[in-house]
Design a protein around this motif. Structure first.
Motif, PDB file in Angstrom:
ATOM      1  N   LEU A 226     -21.606   7.323 -36.226  1.00 33.20           N
ATOM      2  CA  LEU A 226     -22.829   7.514 -36.325  1.00 33.20           C
ATOM      3  C   LEU A 226     -23.527   7.384 -35.044  1.00 33.20           C
ATOM      4  N   GLU A 227     -23.082   6.423 -34.313  1.00 37.80           N
ATOM      5  CA  GLU A 227     -23.839   6.245 -33.007  1.00 37.80           C
ATOM      6  C   GLU A 227     -23.566   7.254 -31.792  1.00 37.80           C
ATOM      7  N   ILE A 228     -22.804   8.051 -32.150  1.00 35.78           N
ATOM      8  CA  ILE A 228     -22.489   9.390 -30.871  1.00 35.78           C
ATOM      9  C   ILE A 228     -23.390  10.461 -31.533  1.00 35.78           C
ATOM     10  N   GLN A 229     -24.481  10.702 -30.814  1.00 32.26           N
ATOM     11  CA  GLN A 229     -25.214  12.124 -31.098  1.00 32.26           C
ATOM     12  C   GLN A 229     -24.806  13.086 -30.546  1.00 32.26           C
ATOM     13  N   ILE A 230     -24.279  14.261 -31.257  1.00 34.26           N
ATOM     14  CA  ILE A 230     -23.807  15.364 -30.852  1.00 34.26           C
ATOM     15  C   ILE A 230     -24.261  16.838 -31.746  1.00 34.26           C
ATOM     16  N   CYS A 231     -24.513  17.638 -30.735  1.00 35.46           N
ATOM     17  CA  CYS A 231     -25.005  18.745 -31.179  1.00 35.46           C
ATOM     18  C   CYS A 231     -24.339  19.899 -30.205  1.00 35.46           C
ATOM     19  N   GLY A 232     -23.619  20.657 -30.936  1.00 33.70           N
ATOM     20  CA  GLY A 232     -22.762  21.720 -30.051  1.00 33.70           C
ATOM     21  C   GLY A 232     -21.763  20.740 -29.105  1.00 33.70           C
ATOM     22  N   MET A 233     -21.683  21.216 -28.001  1.00 35.94           N
ATOM     23  CA  MET A 233     -21.009  20.390 -26.911  1.00 35.94           C
ATOM     24  C   MET A 233     -21.917  19.305 -26.115  1.00 35.94           C
ATOM     25  N   GLU A 234     -23.039  19.442 -26.404  1.00 33.44           N
ATOM     26  CA  GLU A 234     -23.965  18.125 -25.847  1.00 33.44           C
ATOM     27  C   GLU A 234     -23.793  16.784 -26.665  1.00 33.44           C
ATOM     28  N   GLY A 235     -23.616  15.795 -25.721  1.00 32.22           N
ATOM     29  CA  GLY A 235     -23.291  14.455 -26.251  1.00 32.22           C
ATOM     30  C   GLY A 235     -22.064  14.084 -26.396  1.00 32.22           C
ATOM     31  N   VAL A 236     -21.005  15.118 -26.189  1.00 29.82           N
ATOM     32  CA  VAL A 236     -19.545  14.770 -26.305  1.00 29.82           C
ATOM     33  C   VAL A 236     -19.237  13.899 -25.268  1.00 29.82           C
ATOM     34  N   PRO A 237     -18.630  12.857 -25.540  1.00 29.44           N
ATOM     35  CA  PRO A 237     -18.055  11.628 -24.307  1.00 29.44           C
ATOM     36  C   PRO A 237     -17.606  12.369 -23.303  1.00 29.44           C
ATOM     37  N   GLU A 238     -17.842  11.920 -22.143  1.00 28.04           N
ATOM     38  CA  GLU A 238     -17.276  12.499 -20.840  1.00 28.04           C
ATOM     39  C   GLU A 238     -15.650  12.328 -20.811  1.00 28.04           C
ATOM     40  N   ASP A 239     -15.040  11.145 -21.213  1.00 25.83           N
ATOM     41  CA  ASP A 239     -13.823  10.755 -21.322  1.00 25.83           C
ATOM     42  C   ASP A 239     -12.955  11.909 -22.229  1.00 25.83           C
ATOM     43  N   ALA A 240     -13.701  12.487 -23.240  1.00 26.04           N
ATOM     44  CA  ALA A 240     -13.052  13.340 -24.291  1.00 26.04           C
ATOM     45  C   ALA A 240     -12.949  14.600 -23.536  1.00 26.04           C
ATOM     46  N   LEU A 241     -14.232  15.048 -22.954  1.00 21.75           N
ATOM     47  CA  LEU A 241     -14.027  16.267 -22.165  1.00 21.75           C
ATOM     48  C   LEU A 241     -12.973  16.386 -20.895  1.00 21.75           C
ATOM     49  N   ALA A 242     -12.772  15.312 -20.242  1.00 20.46           N
ATOM     50  CA  ALA A 242     -11.739  14.993 -19.022  1.00 20.46           C
ATOM     51  C   ALA A 242     -10.406  15.290 -19.633  1.00 20.46           C
ATOM     52  N   HIS A 243      -9.974  14.747 -20.734  1.00 22.00           N
ATOM     53  CA  HIS A 243      -8.686  14.764 -21.547  1.00 22.00           C
ATOM     54  C   HIS A 243      -8.561  16.014 -22.471  1.00 22.00           C
ATOM     55  N   THR A 244      -9.380  17.076 -22.152  1.00 22.59           N
ATOM     56  CA  THR A 244      -9.189  18.360 -23.282  1.00 22.59           C
ATOM     57  C   THR A 244      -8.419  19.042 -22.251  1.00 22.59           C
ATOM     58  N   THR A 245      -7.778  20.227 -22.917  1.00 23.09           N
ATOM     59  CA  THR A 245      -7.072  21.298 -22.364  1.00 23.09           C
ATOM     60  C   THR A 245      -8.195  22.572 -22.709  1.00 23.09           C
ATOM     61  N   PRO A 246      -8.173  23.655 -21.849  1.00 24.27           N
ATOM     62  CA  PRO A 246      -8.845  24.786 -22.098  1.00 24.27           C
ATOM     63  C   PRO A 246      -8.154  25.604 -23.294  1.00 24.27           C
ATOM     64  N   ASN A 247      -9.128  26.400 -24.111  1.00 26.51           N
ATOM     65  CA  ASN A 247      -8.808  27.330 -25.092  1.00 26.51           C
ATOM     66  C   ASN A 247      -7.530  27.940 -24.775  1.00 26.51           C
ATOM     67  N   PRO A 248      -6.341  28.207 -25.378  1.00 20.56           N
ATOM     68  CA  PRO A 248      -5.204  28.983 -24.949  1.00 20.56           C
ATOM     69  C   PRO A 248      -5.520  30.529 -25.015  1.00 20.56           C
ATOM     70  N   ALA A 249      -5.072  31.226 -24.150  1.00 22.95           N
ATOM     71  CA  ALA A 249      -5.125  32.614 -23.977  1.00 22.95           C
ATOM     72  C   ALA A 249      -4.747  33.151 -25.267  1.00 22.95           C
ATOM     73  N   PRO A 250      -5.192  34.357 -26.048  1.00 26.89           N
ATOM     74  CA  PRO A 250      -4.625  34.730 -27.080  1.00 26.89           C
ATOM     75  C   PRO A 250      -3.211  35.461 -26.942  1.00 26.89           C
ATOM     76  N   ALA A 251      -2.441  35.383 -27.861  1.00 26.67           N
ATOM     77  CA  ALA A 251      -0.883  36.064 -27.478  1.00 26.67           C
ATOM     78  C   ALA A 251      -1.157  37.568 -27.507  1.00 26.67           C
ATOM     79  N   PRO A 252      -0.339  38.240 -26.548  1.00 25.60           N
ATOM     80  CA  PRO A 252      -0.404  39.415 -26.422  1.00 25.60           C
ATOM     81  C   PRO A 252       0.284  40.230 -27.568  1.00 25.60           C
ATOM     82  N   ALA A 253      -0.650  41.369 -27.981  1.00 25.77           N
ATOM     83  CA  ALA A 253      -0.105  41.914 -29.221  1.00 25.77           C
ATOM     84  C   ALA A 253       1.186  42.662 -29.108  1.00 25.77           C
ATOM     85  N   PRO A 254       2.136  42.612 -30.013  1.00 26.01           N
ATOM     86  CA  PRO A 254       3.306  43.082 -29.858  1.00 26.01           C
ATOM     87  C   PRO A 254       3.590  44.585 -29.675  1.00 26.01           C
ATOM     88  N   ALA A 255       4.206  45.010 -28.818  1.00 25.38           N
ATOM     89  CA  ALA A 255       4.281  46.539 -28.463  1.00 25.38           C
ATOM     90  C   ALA A 255       4.751  47.589 -29.598  1.00 25.38           C
TER      91      ALA A 255
END
Length: 119
Positions: free
Chosen positions: A90-119
């Motif tokens: 309860l100590e960490i106050q988060i709303c959306g992406m605000e308040g997320v600890p900096e070390d957690a942001l540094a260790h995350t990977t971007p959202n993966p790109a969606p897989a291409p649709a089969p032809a």
């Protein structure tokens, strides 16, 4: 100039969509779920993590839920509901992406790109 004149249409075209930085990952700190849009993330947090179990009221932050439960229902909340272990404080106050600890942001990977649709 007619309303369909190409010179006029290009000047009054559709609004450009905002693109976010490819390195920016939108995710829920509490359950590590990925989202494409910040508004969807906030609605998820309000529905899943900041919702009163007694009266189903949706609040904006965990602090709001804690105060609501204490004052209205005389109940104490000891952890964030439906959070993975280690992220239920309860100590960490988060709303959306605000308040997320900096070390957690540094260790995350971007959202993966969606897989291409089969032809």
């Amino acid at each position: 100039l007619s309303p369909l004149d190409p010179a006029r249409v290009s000047a009054m075209g559709r609004k450009k969509k905002r693109t976010r930085d490819a390195a920016e990952r939108i995710f829920c700190w509490y359950c590590d779920r990925d989202f494409q849009d910040l508004h969807v993330l906030i609605n998820h947090q309000k529905e899943r993590h900041f919702k009163c179990a007694t009266c189903n009221k949706r609040l904006i932050t965990i602090n709001g839920l804690r105060i609501h439960s204490s004052q209205v229902h005389k109940q104490e909340i000891s952890a964030v509901p439906h959070a993975i272990p280690g992220r239920d404080s309860l100590e960490i106050q988060i709303c959306g992406m605000e308040g997320v600890p900096e070390d957690a942001l540094a260790h995350t990977t971007p959202n993966p790109a969606p897989a291409p649709a089969p032809a």
